[in-house]
Design a protein around this motif. Structure first.
Motif, PDB file in Angstrom:
ATOM      1  N   LEU A 213     -14.436  14.799 -12.591  1.00  0.00           N
ATOM      2  CA  LEU A 213     -13.353  13.865 -12.305  1.00  0.00           C
ATOM      3  C   LEU A 213     -13.883  12.449 -12.547  1.00  0.00           C
ATOM      4  N   TRP A 214     -13.238  11.701 -13.418  1.00  0.00           N
ATOM      5  CA  TRP A 214     -13.673  10.335 -13.719  1.00  0.00           C
ATOM      6  C   TRP A 214     -12.972   9.333 -12.813  1.00  0.00           C
ATOM      7  N   ARG A 215     -13.762   8.633 -12.000  1.00  0.00           N
ATOM      8  CA  ARG A 215     -13.304   7.549 -11.124  1.00  0.00           C
ATOM      9  C   ARG A 215     -12.087   7.969 -10.281  1.00  0.00           C
ATOM     10  N   PRO A 216     -12.217   9.054  -9.536  1.00  0.00           N
ATOM     11  CA  PRO A 216     -11.058   9.584  -8.802  1.00  0.00           C
ATOM     12  C   PRO A 216     -10.586   8.672  -7.666  1.00  0.00           C
ATOM     13  N   LYS A 217      -9.274   8.677  -7.484  1.00  0.00           N
ATOM     14  CA  LYS A 217      -8.616   8.005  -6.360  1.00  0.00           C
ATOM     15  C   LYS A 217      -7.917   9.100  -5.558  1.00  0.00           C
ATOM     16  N   TYR A 218      -8.519   9.481  -4.442  1.00  0.00           N
ATOM     17  CA  TYR A 218      -7.997  10.602  -3.648  1.00  0.00           C
ATOM     18  C   TYR A 218      -6.838  10.139  -2.769  1.00  0.00           C
ATOM     19  N   PHE A 219      -5.793  10.985  -2.742  1.00  0.00           N
ATOM     20  CA  PHE A 219      -4.631  10.642  -1.920  1.00  0.00           C
ATOM     21  C   PHE A 219      -4.154  11.789  -1.034  1.00  0.00           C
ATOM     22  N   ASN A 220      -4.700  13.004  -1.240  1.00  0.00           N
ATOM     23  CA  ASN A 220      -4.287  14.158  -0.442  1.00  0.00           C
ATOM     24  C   ASN A 220      -5.441  15.139  -0.368  1.00  0.00           C
ATOM     25  N   GLY A 221      -6.355  14.919   0.589  1.00  0.00           N
ATOM     26  CA  GLY A 221      -7.529  15.780   0.677  1.00  0.00           C
ATOM     27  C   GLY A 221      -8.378  15.659  -0.569  1.00  0.00           C
ATOM     28  N   GLY A 222      -8.563  16.807  -1.248  1.00  0.00           N
ATOM     29  CA  GLY A 222      -9.356  16.803  -2.472  1.00  0.00           C
ATOM     30  C   GLY A 222      -8.540  16.558  -3.728  1.00  0.00           C
ATOM     31  N   ILE A 223      -7.280  16.198  -3.565  1.00  0.00           N
ATOM     32  CA  ILE A 223      -6.412  15.947  -4.720  1.00  0.00           C
ATOM     33  C   ILE A 223      -6.398  14.458  -5.027  1.00  0.00           C
ATOM     34  N   ALA A 224      -6.583  14.132  -6.301  1.00  0.00           N
ATOM     35  CA  ALA A 224      -6.733  12.731  -6.694  1.00  0.00           C
ATOM     36  C   ALA A 224      -6.030  12.443  -8.013  1.00  0.00           C
ATOM     37  N   VAL A 225      -5.827  11.159  -8.236  1.00  0.00           N
ATOM     38  CA  VAL A 225      -5.542  10.676  -9.587  1.00  0.00           C
ATOM     39  C   VAL A 225      -6.901  10.394 -10.207  1.00  0.00           C
ATOM     40  N   HIS A 226      -7.181  10.973 -11.369  1.00  0.00           N
ATOM     41  CA  HIS A 226      -8.506  10.764 -11.965  1.00  0.00           C
ATOM     42  C   HIS A 226      -8.427  10.850 -13.480  1.00  0.00           C
ATOM     43  N   ALA A 241      -3.830  14.874 -10.441  1.00  0.00           N
ATOM     44  CA  ALA A 241      -3.006  14.244 -11.478  1.00  0.00           C
ATOM     45  C   ALA A 241      -3.953  13.603 -12.485  1.00  0.00           C
ATOM     46  N   ARG A 242      -4.087  14.222 -13.623  1.00  0.00           N
ATOM     47  CA  ARG A 242      -4.979  13.701 -14.654  1.00  0.00           C
ATOM     48  C   ARG A 242      -4.320  12.582 -15.449  1.00  0.00           C
ATOM     49  N   VAL A 243      -5.125  11.593 -15.814  1.00  0.00           N
ATOM     50  CA  VAL A 243      -4.748  10.608 -16.826  1.00  0.00           C
ATOM     51  C   VAL A 243      -5.939  10.481 -17.771  1.00  0.00           C
ATOM     52  N   SER A 244      -5.745   9.791 -18.873  1.00  0.00           N
ATOM     53  CA  SER A 244      -6.846   9.656 -19.828  1.00  0.00           C
ATOM     54  C   SER A 244      -7.963   8.792 -19.257  1.00  0.00           C
ATOM     55  N   ILE A 245      -9.138   8.931 -19.828  1.00  0.00           N
ATOM     56  CA  ILE A 245     -10.286   8.111 -19.409  1.00  0.00           C
ATOM     57  C   ILE A 245      -9.941   6.633 -19.562  1.00  0.00           C
ATOM     58  N   ALA A 246      -9.348   6.267 -20.701  1.00  0.00           N
ATOM     59  CA  ALA A 246      -8.998   4.865 -20.952  1.00  0.00           C
ATOM     60  C   ALA A 246      -7.984   4.368 -19.923  1.00  0.00           C
ATOM     61  N   ALA A 247      -6.994   5.206 -19.585  1.00  0.00           N
ATOM     62  CA  ALA A 247      -5.988   4.809 -18.605  1.00  0.00           C
ATOM     63  C   ALA A 247      -6.616   4.615 -17.228  1.00  0.00           C
ATOM     64  N   MET A 248      -7.544   5.498 -16.858  1.00  0.00           N
ATOM     65  CA  MET A 248      -8.186   5.373 -15.544  1.00  0.00           C
ATOM     66  C   MET A 248      -9.045   4.115 -15.479  1.00  0.00           C
ATOM     67  N   ASN A 249      -9.701   3.798 -16.563  1.00  0.00           N
ATOM     68  CA  ASN A 249     -10.477   2.552 -16.596  1.00  0.00           C
ATOM     69  C   ASN A 249      -9.561   1.345 -16.428  1.00  0.00           C
ATOM     70  N   TYR A 250      -8.421   1.375 -17.064  1.00  0.00           N
ATOM     71  CA  TYR A 250      -7.455   0.281 -16.941  1.00  0.00           C
ATOM     72  C   TYR A 250      -6.975   0.160 -15.492  1.00  0.00           C
ATOM     73  N   LEU A 251      -6.657   1.284 -14.867  1.00  0.00           N
ATOM     74  CA  LEU A 251      -6.166   1.259 -13.486  1.00  0.00           C
ATOM     75  C   LEU A 251      -7.221   0.702 -12.532  1.00  0.00           C
ATOM     76  N   TRP A 252      -8.485   1.063 -12.768  1.00  0.00           N
ATOM     77  CA  TRP A 252      -9.567   0.548 -11.913  1.00  0.00           C
ATOM     78  C   TRP A 252      -9.805  -0.937 -12.181  1.00  0.00           C
ATOM     79  N   THR A 253      -9.947  -1.298 -13.446  1.00  0.00           N
ATOM     80  CA  THR A 253     -10.293  -2.672 -13.805  1.00  0.00           C
ATOM     81  C   THR A 253      -9.263  -3.673 -13.309  1.00  0.00           C
TER      82      THR A 253
END
Length: 266
Positions: A213-226, A241-253
């Motif tokens: 899981l790349w840079r996960p954001k957990y919202f329900n136990g072990g379930i995350a947006v990552h 809920a998977r998103v692309s690596i590039a999208a996750m970097n954008y969300l974090w940055t």
């Protein structure tokens, strides 16, 4: 007496022919006009051919229909791709900065557009997808106030929403709803519906039992947006809920999913 009558009849017939009342015989009895008086006839009295003014279908210049533009798909380059990328961004489908190259980020955005429009999810911009772009198809939010991350399982979309307005849209892949086994136990790959909040996060790779899981954001136990290397346009995850690596970097940055952010799954 008979000769006088015959002469009278002849004079009457000649007078009738001269008036042209009997059109059936006048053309035969009338003297042939000279070539000088009738330009359509030769000196010998034979009609001459005149140029035809009628136009046959083959003589009419036909305009060929404009060729249909080629479909845009992964690997395409050029100004049409730039225009596509700008239009996607204008409608809120995140695909990075326009660079004229149809790569993974653009394909993910096209997936998202096709999902919102209820089209086949092939990542290719053909006539139907182009019409959706031209119409300005955008998904609608369910929340009405505050900052919310909405995840639509039916449409497989992740949306950033502010006060009921969808600002950005991402292709996502949620739980496949298939059974899987882990350590001898059988589980359902489900993304539960409900209202949650981002509770914890990891800035890097998380080597979870079920995968990376790349840079996960957990919202329900072990379930995350990552972020994930594979984000197909259909449900395929174990529950996250998977998103692309590039999208996750954008969300974090850009701090789009800070801790305590509301997450609605439906």
């Amino acid at each position: 007496m008979r000769r006088v009558l015959t002469a009278a009849v002849a004079l009457a017939i000649a007078a009738t022919l001269a008036t042209g009342c009997d059109t059936g015989g006048a053309d035969q009895a009338a003297p042939a006009p000279s070539a000088k008086g009738d330009p359509s006839r030769s000196a010998a009295g034979t009609p001459t051919a005149s140029p035809s003014t009628s136009t046959t279908p083959s003589d009419t210049p036909t305009s060929k229909p404009a060729p249909k533009p080629e479909k845009l798909k992964s690997g395409a380059k050029g100004e049409r791709v730039v225009a596509l990328q700008k239009r996607l961004t204008e409608l809120g489908y995140w695909n990075g900065k326009p660079d004229g190259s149809f790569g993974g980020k653009t394909q993910q955005a096209v997936f998202a557009l096709q999902k919102a429009a209820g089209l086949g999810r092939d990542g290719v911009v053909g006539p139907k997808t182009q019409k959706a772009l031209d119409r300005g198809v955008r998904p609608k939010a369910r929340s009405t106030s505050g900052r919310v991350i909405e995840i639509s399982k039916k449409r497989q979309l992740l949306m950033l929403v502010t006060d009921g307005e969808v600002t950005e849209v991402f292709n996502t892949s949620t739980g496949s709803n298939q059974h899987y086994e882990q350590e001898g136990q059988t589980y359902l790959a489900d993304t539960p519906s409900g209202r949650f909040r981002v509770s914890r996060q990891i800035d890097g790779w998380r080597h979870a039992p079920l995968g990376l899981l790349w840079r996960p954001k957990y919202f329900n136990g072990g379930i995350a947006v990552h972020g994930a290397n594979s984000v197909p346009p259909y449900p395929a995850s174990h529950g996250c809920a998977r998103v692309s690596i590039a999208a996750m970097n954008y969300l974090w940055t850009n701090d789009k999913l800070p801790l305590r952010t509301k997450v609605w799954v439906y």
